[in-house]
Design a protein around this motif. Structure first.
Motif, PDB file in Angstrom:
ATOM      1  N   GLY A 124     -13.245 -55.041  54.696  1.00  0.00           N
ATOM      2  CA  GLY A 124     -12.151 -54.338  54.030  1.00  0.00           C
ATOM      3  C   GLY A 124     -11.140 -55.293  53.419  1.00  0.00           C
ATOM      4  O   GLY A 124     -10.746 -55.149  52.265  1.00  0.00           O
ATOM      5  N   TRP A 125     -10.743 -56.297  54.207  1.00  0.00           N
ATOM      6  CA  TRP A 125      -9.762 -57.263  53.685  1.00  0.00           C
ATOM      7  C   TRP A 125     -10.331 -58.058  52.522  1.00  0.00           C
ATOM      8  O   TRP A 125      -9.651 -58.319  51.540  1.00  0.00           O
ATOM      9  CB  TRP A 125      -9.278 -58.212  54.784  1.00  0.00           C
ATOM     10  N   ILE A 168      -8.398 -65.706  33.453  1.00  0.00           N
ATOM     11  CA  ILE A 168      -9.291 -66.633  34.149  1.00  0.00           C
ATOM     12  C   ILE A 168     -10.589 -65.921  34.496  1.00  0.00           C
ATOM     13  O   ILE A 168     -11.677 -66.463  34.368  1.00  0.00           O
ATOM     14  CB  ILE A 168      -8.602 -67.164  35.431  1.00  0.00           C
ATOM     15  N   PHE A 169     -10.455 -64.652  34.930  1.00  0.00           N
ATOM     16  CA  PHE A 169     -11.614 -63.800  35.209  1.00  0.00           C
ATOM     17  C   PHE A 169     -11.856 -62.967  33.954  1.00  0.00           C
ATOM     18  O   PHE A 169     -10.924 -62.386  33.420  1.00  0.00           O
ATOM     19  CB  PHE A 169     -11.294 -62.922  36.424  1.00  0.00           C
ATOM     20  N   PRO A 170     -13.102 -62.934  33.435  1.00  0.00           N
ATOM     21  CA  PRO A 170     -13.286 -62.354  32.095  1.00  0.00           C
ATOM     22  C   PRO A 170     -13.219 -60.835  32.020  1.00  0.00           C
ATOM     23  O   PRO A 170     -13.085 -60.291  30.930  1.00  0.00           O
ATOM     24  CB  PRO A 170     -14.682 -62.857  31.696  1.00  0.00           C
ATOM     25  N   TYR A 171     -13.362 -60.099  33.151  1.00  0.00           N
ATOM     26  CA  TYR A 171     -13.449 -58.640  33.070  1.00  0.00           C
ATOM     27  C   TYR A 171     -12.183 -57.975  33.596  1.00  0.00           C
ATOM     28  O   TYR A 171     -11.564 -58.447  34.544  1.00  0.00           O
ATOM     29  CB  TYR A 171     -14.643 -58.129  33.863  1.00  0.00           C
ATOM     30  N   ASN A 172     -11.842 -56.823  32.998  1.00  0.00           N
ATOM     31  CA  ASN A 172     -10.695 -56.078  33.490  1.00  0.00           C
ATOM     32  C   ASN A 172     -11.021 -55.278  34.748  1.00  0.00           C
ATOM     33  O   ASN A 172     -10.138 -54.864  35.472  1.00  0.00           O
ATOM     34  CB  ASN A 172     -10.166 -55.137  32.409  1.00  0.00           C
ATOM     35  N   ALA A 173     -12.311 -55.003  34.970  1.00  0.00           N
ATOM     36  CA  ALA A 173     -12.709 -54.200  36.124  1.00  0.00           C
ATOM     37  C   ALA A 173     -13.472 -55.069  37.126  1.00  0.00           C
ATOM     38  O   ALA A 173     -14.559 -55.545  36.822  1.00  0.00           O
ATOM     39  CB  ALA A 173     -13.568 -53.039  35.660  1.00  0.00           C
ATOM     40  N   PRO A 174     -12.929 -55.285  38.319  1.00  0.00           N
ATOM     41  CA  PRO A 174     -13.569 -56.184  39.274  1.00  0.00           C
ATOM     42  C   PRO A 174     -14.579 -55.518  40.218  1.00  0.00           C
ATOM     43  O   PRO A 174     -15.276 -56.201  40.952  1.00  0.00           O
ATOM     44  CB  PRO A 174     -12.378 -56.707  40.091  1.00  0.00           C
ATOM     45  N   ALA A 175     -14.693 -54.180  40.191  1.00  0.00           N
ATOM     46  CA  ALA A 175     -15.416 -53.472  41.264  1.00  0.00           C
ATOM     47  C   ALA A 175     -16.873 -53.893  41.410  1.00  0.00           C
ATOM     48  O   ALA A 175     -17.412 -53.891  42.509  1.00  0.00           O
ATOM     49  CB  ALA A 175     -15.328 -51.966  41.056  1.00  0.00           C
ATOM     50  N   GLY A 178     -17.172 -48.231  35.551  1.00  0.00           N
ATOM     51  CA  GLY A 178     -17.848 -47.002  35.968  1.00  0.00           C
ATOM     52  C   GLY A 178     -17.939 -46.884  37.483  1.00  0.00           C
ATOM     53  O   GLY A 178     -17.670 -45.838  38.060  1.00  0.00           O
ATOM     54  N   LEU A 179     -18.310 -47.987  38.141  1.00  0.00           N
ATOM     55  CA  LEU A 179     -18.414 -47.990  39.604  1.00  0.00           C
ATOM     56  C   LEU A 179     -17.049 -47.741  40.241  1.00  0.00           C
ATOM     57  O   LEU A 179     -16.919 -46.972  41.199  1.00  0.00           O
ATOM     58  CB  LEU A 179     -18.951 -49.340  40.091  1.00  0.00           C
ATOM     59  N   ALA A 180     -16.031 -48.413  39.702  1.00  0.00           N
ATOM     60  CA  ALA A 180     -14.682 -48.264  40.266  1.00  0.00           C
ATOM     61  C   ALA A 180     -14.208 -46.829  40.160  1.00  0.00           C
ATOM     62  O   ALA A 180     -13.645 -46.275  41.107  1.00  0.00           O
ATOM     63  CB  ALA A 180     -13.701 -49.191  39.547  1.00  0.00           C
ATOM     64  N   LEU A 181     -14.456 -46.205  39.009  1.00  0.00           N
ATOM     65  CA  LEU A 181     -13.975 -44.839  38.827  1.00  0.00           C
ATOM     66  C   LEU A 181     -14.717 -43.885  39.752  1.00  0.00           C
ATOM     67  O   LEU A 181     -14.122 -43.009  40.368  1.00  0.00           O
ATOM     68  CB  LEU A 181     -14.144 -44.404  37.366  1.00  0.00           C
ATOM     69  N   ALA A 202     -12.017 -48.446  45.627  1.00  0.00           N
ATOM     70  CA  ALA A 202     -13.472 -48.515  45.764  1.00  0.00           C
ATOM     71  C   ALA A 202     -13.917 -49.732  46.571  1.00  0.00           C
ATOM     72  O   ALA A 202     -14.992 -49.734  47.159  1.00  0.00           O
ATOM     73  CB  ALA A 202     -14.126 -48.544  44.388  1.00  0.00           C
ATOM     74  N   SER A 203     -13.092 -50.777  46.605  1.00  0.00           N
ATOM     75  CA  SER A 203     -13.507 -52.032  47.232  1.00  0.00           C
ATOM     76  C   SER A 203     -12.978 -52.205  48.646  1.00  0.00           C
ATOM     77  O   SER A 203     -13.474 -53.039  49.396  1.00  0.00           O
ATOM     78  CB  SER A 203     -13.018 -53.224  46.401  1.00  0.00           C
ATOM     79  N   CYS A 204     -11.949 -51.464  49.010  1.00  0.00           N
ATOM     80  CA  CYS A 204     -11.378 -51.639  50.347  1.00  0.00           C
ATOM     81  C   CYS A 204     -11.506 -50.348  51.156  1.00  0.00           C
ATOM     82  O   CYS A 204     -12.203 -50.302  52.169  1.00  0.00           O
ATOM     83  CB  CYS A 204      -9.912 -52.050  50.230  1.00  0.00           C
ATOM     84  N   ASN A 205     -10.890 -49.278  50.705  1.00  0.00           N
ATOM     85  CA  ASN A 205     -10.859 -48.035  51.489  1.00  0.00           C
ATOM     86  C   ASN A 205     -12.232 -47.387  51.598  1.00  0.00           C
ATOM     87  O   ASN A 205     -12.647 -46.961  52.680  1.00  0.00           O
ATOM     88  CB  ASN A 205      -9.900 -47.028  50.848  1.00  0.00           C
TER      89      ASN A 205
END
Lengths: 562, 121
Positions: free
Chosen positions: A477-478, A505-512, A271-274, A452-455
């Motif tokens: 940003g990096w 290895i990471f359990p979620y498809n959405a990292p945001a 939701g956050l990423a979108l 959402a995480s860089c730009n």
């Protein structure tokens, strides 16, 4: 430069060759018969867009023309183009397919895509227009140091564009495979060649008009389809839903959030990423520089929000219509002998095809042809916008600003962006070939997470927070980019499904939910630690002028250009 | 950087322009209020979906609709309506104030509300 006429000829030869190559497949039972309506409509669309490209090419000379259509796009036109960027193959085919498989869950995606727009409107649209020129890096580097900021923004742009492109190319390949009975790879090459043609010759003007025409066609087609579905249920959505619950193997579960609920953190993260990814998508941000002023920028966001909201309601009805009219019809199953409800993956042409099959179910060959042509046009239009944005990052941010330090002629900058377009076309084709089997809606989700995480954090803070320093923005940003990217690669949808390892290895498809706050915190902490350096003092002192320009438009780019 | 940069005198003048101060205060309050409202609506929806499945899956009457339907539709409508409310006010009241600030400005040309406003030093 290759003369336009020769390239035009080459494109037509390629299309004619494609139609010819499809001939021998006519007799095979497992392929769709050649659809004359679809091919004719598609050729008309391509012909029209090439005429527009020719018209635009004669008007595209300077960098302002190439990147920003000379700043002469109106609010309504830009709103349609922005809506067109969002009504991509991923949202049309992908969301209809999600609704088809999981029911209500598809709407959660749609809502997430939509709610970013109010945020863009309230916090960003007018400031972007007042501060920027061609790319969002112009805004970020307004008072911060150009080289590190341009490199960061260009990297953020290219990674987002790459993920987004993959989704579009995969959709194109599947669609044309179904429609023309062609090899997947051949279809992907066709899209790549046409898109390079639009962008190289027609720049932003052609890209915008291709997007506008397609947006009108898609809205018209989707409206008709949703209407045709509802008409079969006495214009009662309730009757449609009731029938869908009856025939779908998940029954009543399709009427409430399902698959997402098993993963609460993943849902919030997506939701956050979108929501915030919308405010960091480079090909969307670029559109704010094609209108005359902040007033037109605001209008375009309003038109876009309304049209996108309307469109997503249509895709929801289309998805439910497909459950009833496609899922139970064995004509659309890859293996009709299996009987029962056809799961999305077991449909002819693959998992993204419910909307396309529905067109035939409610409107016969004519509507099937029209919707296929429109869906293909959608992909062409969206990849063109993405490629232009990626090419601008290479030519305007990396070449003109970083390598040549701003000492570059209009002509050579445009030339570099055209070659960058060709290179991106090749990369898009290769990526499209590599990611054939991935659900396209997921891929777009990944692009949003990185945006959402860089730009987004860097852009927002650079406009709103005086204390942001170059060092803080670069580290934040990096970090956002690398963490979002790495977690994405380690997530089940890539690590397990694409790379073939036993589990993510990471359990979620959405990292945001992790990467976005991390980027903000890093920007803040490093900026505060850096605040007494000489560079930081200069940057803070320059904030006031930037702030006043962002609020009033005094001194804004393009103010006197027309 | 492109465009025309303001000098210190210009910065100080706009900073003390009552029209600018009014614009800044009103727009900031308005845009942040709407942002927070939208965040509450959307995140409220997402948290309900993610953590309280029983509520959203509750059937309305005899079904087949669940509470998730009006909630989801409500978020879509809210997004469009709030955006519309912002444009209505920004393109009238805020643009009028902006034009005033620009009118007071002694340098540069700029378009406001689609018109070219030209002022000379």
């Amino acid at each position: 430069m290759i003369p336009f006429r020769i390239l035009l000829g080459a494109v037509f030869t390629l299309i004619a060759g494609a139609a010819h190559a499809a001939g021998p497949d006519l007799g095979q039972a497992d392929k769709q018969p050649l659809n004359v309506v679809a091919i004719v409509l598609f050729l008309i669309f391509v012909g029209m867009t090439l005429v527009i490209t020719y018209w635009a090419a004669r008007r595209t000379k300077s960098t302002a023309d190439f990147y920003a259509a000379g700043g002469g796009i109106t609010g309504l036109q830009n709103g349609l183009a922005i809506a067109g960027d969002f009504m991509s193959a991923a949202s049309f085919l992908g969301i209809a397919a999600l609704v088809y498989s999981n029911g209500y869950d598809g709407l959660i995606y749609s809502i997430g895509f939509l709610v970013g727009w109010p945020i863009v409107m309230f916090l960003m649209a007018e400031r972007l227009r007042n501060l920027g020129k061609y790319t969002f890096a112009d805004v970020v580097s307004y008072r911060l140091q150009a080289t590190p900021m341009r490199i960061l923004s260009a990297s953020g742009t290219l990674v987002v564009v790459a993920f987004y492109l993959i989704a579009q190319m995969v959709g194109a390949g599947q669609l044309i495979k179904l429609l023309f009975g062609l090899d997947y790879l051949y279809a992907v090459v066709l899209v790549g060649v046409l898109m390079v043609c639009y962008v190289t010759f027609g720049g932003m003007l052609a890209t915008t008009w291709v997007q506008i025409i397609k947006a009108v066609m898609l809205l018209g087609g989707a409206t008709f389809m949703a209407g045709a579905v509802l008409s079969q249920f006495g214009w009662s959505p309730l009757a449609l839903f009731a029938k869908a619950v009856e025939v779908h193997p998940k029954h009543a579960a399709i009427m409430a959030p399902g698959a997402f609920v098993s993963d609460s953190i993943g849902t919030v993260s997506l939701g956050l990423a979108l929501m915030f990814g919308t405010a960091g998508l480079p090909h969307i941000l670029m559109r704010f520089f094609t209108v005359r002023d902040a007033r037109a920028a605001r209008k375009s966001v309003f038109y876009a929000t309304g049209l996108i909201g309307y469109f997503y309601i249509l895709t929801f009805i289309i998805g439910f219509g497909a459950i009833v009219l496609v899922g139970t019809n064995m004509d659309y199953a890859a293996n009709p002998a299996a009987g029962g409800f056809t799961a999305a993956a077991a449909l002819k042409g693959g998992g993204n095809m419910p909307a396309i099959h529905l067109a035939r179910a409610v409107g016969g060959d004519a509507l099937f042809g029209f919707i296929s042509a429109v869906a293909f046009a959608t992909i062409l239009a969206v990849v063109s916008g993405l490629t232009l944005s990626g090419a601008s990052a290479i030519s305007h941010d990396l070449y003109a600003s970083v390598i040549r330090r701003g000492r570059v002629s209009d002509g050579s900058e445009v030339r570099v962006s055209k070659w960058a377009t060709v290179a991106l076309g090749v990369v898009a084709i290769l990526l499209g070939a590599a990611f054939e089997k991935v659900n396209v809606a997921f891929m777009v989700g990944l692009a949003f997470a990185i945006a959402a995480s860089c730009n987004f954090p860097v852009l927002l803070l650079s406009m709103y927070w005086k204390g942001l320093t170059t060092k803080g923005a670069a580290v934040g940003g990096w970090l956002g980019l690398i963490v979002a990217f790495t977690l994405t690669v380690l997530s089940p949808s890539i690590w397990r499904d694409v790379l073939g390892f036993p589990a993510g290895i990471f359990p979620y498809n959405a990292p945001a939910i992790f990467s976005m706050p991390l980027a903000f915190i890093a920007c803040y902490v490093v900026s505060v630690m850096d605040k007494s350096s000489d560079q930081a003092r200069i940057e803070a002192a320059r904030f006031e002028a930037q702030y006043l320009r962002s609020q009033t438009g005094i001194g804004a780019e393009g103010a006197t250009a027309h | 950087m492109g465009g025309i940069d303001m000098d210190a005198i210009e910065v100080a003048r706009i900073r003390n322009d009552p029209a600018f101060l009014e614009l800044e205060r009103k727009r900031s309050n308005f845009s942040w209020s709407l942002t927070i409202l939208m965040l509450v609506i959307y995140l409220g929806f997402i948290f309900l979906v993610a953590f309280d499945h029983a509520i959203v899956a509750k059937q309305i009457g005899e079904g087949p609709l669940t509470l998730a339907f009006p909630l989801g539709l409500g978020v879509i409508v809210a997004a469009v309506v709030l955006t519309g409310i912002y444009v209505a006010r920004a393109n009238s009241e805020f643009d009028r104030l902006t034009a005033e600030v620009v009118g007071h400005s002694r340098r540069s040309t700029v378009t406001v509300g689609g018109r070219l406003v030209e002022t000379l030093r």
